[in-house]
Design an enzyme around this catalytic site. Structure first.
Site, PDB file in Angstrom:
ATOM      1  N   TRP A   1       2.448   1.607  -3.290  1.00 19.08           N
ATOM      2  CA  TRP A   1       1.450   1.983  -4.400  1.00 19.08           C
ATOM      3  C   TRP A   1       1.364   3.568  -4.581  1.00 19.08           C
ATOM      4  CZ3 TRP A   1      -2.652   4.804  -4.345  1.00 19.08           C
ATOM      5  CH2 TRP A   1      -3.567   4.851  -5.714  1.00 19.08           C
ATOM      6  N   HIS A   2       1.789   4.144  -3.504  1.00 19.81           N
ATOM      7  CA  HIS A   2       1.465   5.667  -3.339  1.00 19.81           C
ATOM      8  C   HIS A   2       2.976   6.271  -4.050  1.00 19.81           C
ATOM      9  CE1 HIS A   2      -1.526   4.765  -0.385  1.00 19.81           C
ATOM     10  NE2 HIS A   2      -1.760   6.272  -0.644  1.00 19.81           N
ATOM     11  N   GLY A   3       4.077   5.546  -3.988  1.00 17.34           N
ATOM     12  CA  GLY A   3       4.941   6.252  -4.672  1.00 17.34           C
ATOM     13  C   GLY A   3       6.209   5.230  -4.699  1.00 17.34           C
TER      14      GLY A   3
ATOM     15  N   THR B   1       0.819  -1.360   0.112  1.00 16.27           N
ATOM     16  CA  THR B   1      -0.148  -0.022   0.189  1.00 16.27           C
ATOM     17  C   THR B   1       0.913   1.395  -0.169  1.00 16.27           C
ATOM     18  OG1 THR B   1      -1.754  -1.034   1.260  1.00 16.27           O
ATOM     19  CG2 THR B   1      -1.840   1.299   1.246  1.00 16.27           C
ATOM     20  N   GLY B   2       1.780   1.306   0.918  1.00 12.25           N
ATOM     21  CA  GLY B   2       2.991   2.336   0.712  1.00 12.25           C
ATOM     22  C   GLY B   2       3.566   2.443  -0.468  1.00 12.25           C
TER      23      GLY B   2
END
Length: 469
Positions: A319-321, A316-317
């Protein structure tokens, strides 16, 4: 072109609405498909071509999955193809830089331009393939409807991530679900205006504080200013992202497409787990349904459940960058959820709601420092400066970072991110009701729209003057 740009608000959206309304119902999906392709191609022709290619890949893949007996190998191939494209464009450079940090010049560093919305439509496509393979939904037979589902410009750039089972019946341009009543259109205007106001009147202004604080080394900034800067970032992130989601929902209503809610006042949460059920709901539920549950979810040993949480939130982390600070952010949230599951949540439930709320806000704010810093090293330096309450470089005061107007906007943001709505439930109901607004609400919307458009046009004029001189 963004939702809050002059081009979108004054040209793109009115023109698309006009053609959508004037042409026969059978042409509605054609209009949406053409304007969606134009929206993505506006940011780069290669990105538009990639979107068309990924649409074809997943549409044909869905048809194939409905016909073969052994679905798992083909599903793996389709998902791998989607992830490969995402990896090449978003993560290849990050991986190469990380490897080269250990083994200098071992790998070439690729830095292709990141296509608009690629993370969103790739995840949407993967969810579609999994749902078709699992028999939860029949495949899309009409490629035009599938393109509208995957690439509709309302949700394509910044979400929410849509699911085909929820959208399938709405994709029929002549169906009853696509009928746009007066109430539905007014609701779309309301959500669009609220979202625009969040974005340009609050988020864009708070970004000035954050940019000023992070433009200088964290070691030189006094601790109170660091606290202020990252508190402003915490508020900016919410109003920016939730503002875009509100605008997306409003735009969808104009065209008869219902998009899912993506935020539910996450800063009112009383645990980190509750926060993720309220924040970026479409992404959290995507990871829950398509990764966490297949890994075993919580229906296994405590150790495996914690492993599953760490895997899910690390991704998830990421995915953000594509940077280590996002990996650290995700792992910290996964660790906090593991600790809550191991007993912290039971202890919190014995405390008054105020302390549960305080714990959650502190945990979110501290992890967002890493998330929002220019890099992991700068985030750790900001942590160090806050925990040691550093004095910073001589001569630094609050004045260069925030004036009275920005401080008032920050105070308003803190109140409007949930506390006011929690204290006045009827106000919250009025904000989200689908009935046509009364005179007081209409007056408020006109005021917000006026100031929002003034801010949009003022920003465009300032940019024009800058590039001219």
């Amino acid at each position: 072109m963004t939702f809050s740009s002059v081009q979108f608000l004054f040209v793109f959206l009115p023109l698309s609405l006009a053609l959508y309304t004037l042409l026969p119902k059978s042409m509605r999906n054609v209009v949406l498909a053409l304007f969606s392709l134009l929206f993505f191609a506006w940011s780069g022709l290669r990105g538009g071509a990639l979107l068309v290619g990924m649409t074809a890949w997943n549409w044909l893949g869905g048809l194939l999955l409905s016909r073969v007996q052994q679905k798992k190998p083909w599903l793996i191939l389709l998902v791998a193809g989607n992830l490969l494209v995402l990896g090449v464009f978003k993560y290849a450079g990050f991986v190469a830089q990380s490897v080269n940090a250990l083994f200098p010049n071992l790998l070439p560093v690729l830095s292709p331009a990141l296509p608009l919305g690629i993370s969103f439509y790739i995840f949407t496509a993967i969810g579609y393939c999994v749902d078709v393979a699992g028999g939860r939904v029949p495949p899309a037979r009409n490629p035009l409807r599938f393109f509208v589902f995957l690439a509709f410009f309302g949700h394509g750039p910044s979400g929410p991530i849509v699911r085909y089972p929820q959208q399938r019946l709405q994709l029929d341009p002549c169906g009853e679900l696509r009928r746009v009543s007066a109430d539905r259109f007014c609701y779309g205007i309301k959500r669009l205006v609220f979202g625009l106001s969040k974005k340009v009147l609050i988020a864009d202004q708070l970004s000035l504080i954050y940019q000023r604080v992070t433009s200088v080394p964290a070691e030189t900034v006094p601790a109170p200013v660091l606290v202020l800067g990252y508190l402003a970032y915490m508020m900016q992130l919410y109003f920016d992202f939730s503002g875009y989601s509100d605008m997306a929902i409003g735009i969808g209503s104009f065209f008869g497409l219902e998009l899912p809610e993506n935020f539910n006042y996450p800063y009112l949460s009383q645990s980190v787990g509750e926060y993720w059920r309220r924040w970026h709901i479409s992404l959290s539920s995507w990871f829950r349904d398509y990764l966490y549950f297949p890994l075993g979810g919580s229906h296994c040993s405590t150790a495996r459940t914690c492993r599953n949480l760490l895997i899910v939130f690390m991704l998830t982390g990421l995915w953000h960058g594509a940077a280590w600070q996002y990996v650290a952010f995700g792992l910290l949230h996964g660790l906090l959820l593991c600790i809550e599951r191991l007993g912290l949540l039971r202890l919190l439930e014995k405390l008054p709601a105020f302390f549960r709320h305080l714990y959650t806000l502190a945990a979110i704010w501290l992890t967002l420092i890493l998330f929002g810093a220019p890099g992991l090293q700068q985030g750790l330096a900001a942590w160090w400066g806050i925990f040691h309450w550093q004095d910073g470089a001589p001569g630094y005061t609050l004045a260069p970072f925030a004036d009275t107007k920005l401080l008032l906007i920050l105070a308003a943001a803190i109140l409007l991110c949930g506390p006011v709505q929690a204290c006045f439930p009827r106000l919250k109901e009025a904000l989200y009701t689908r009935k046509a607004p009364g005179l007081p609400m209409m007056a408020g919307l006109l005021v917000l729209l006026f100031f929002g458009l003034m801010r949009v046009t003022a920003g465009t004029y300032s940019a024009f003057i800058y590039f001219q001189f």
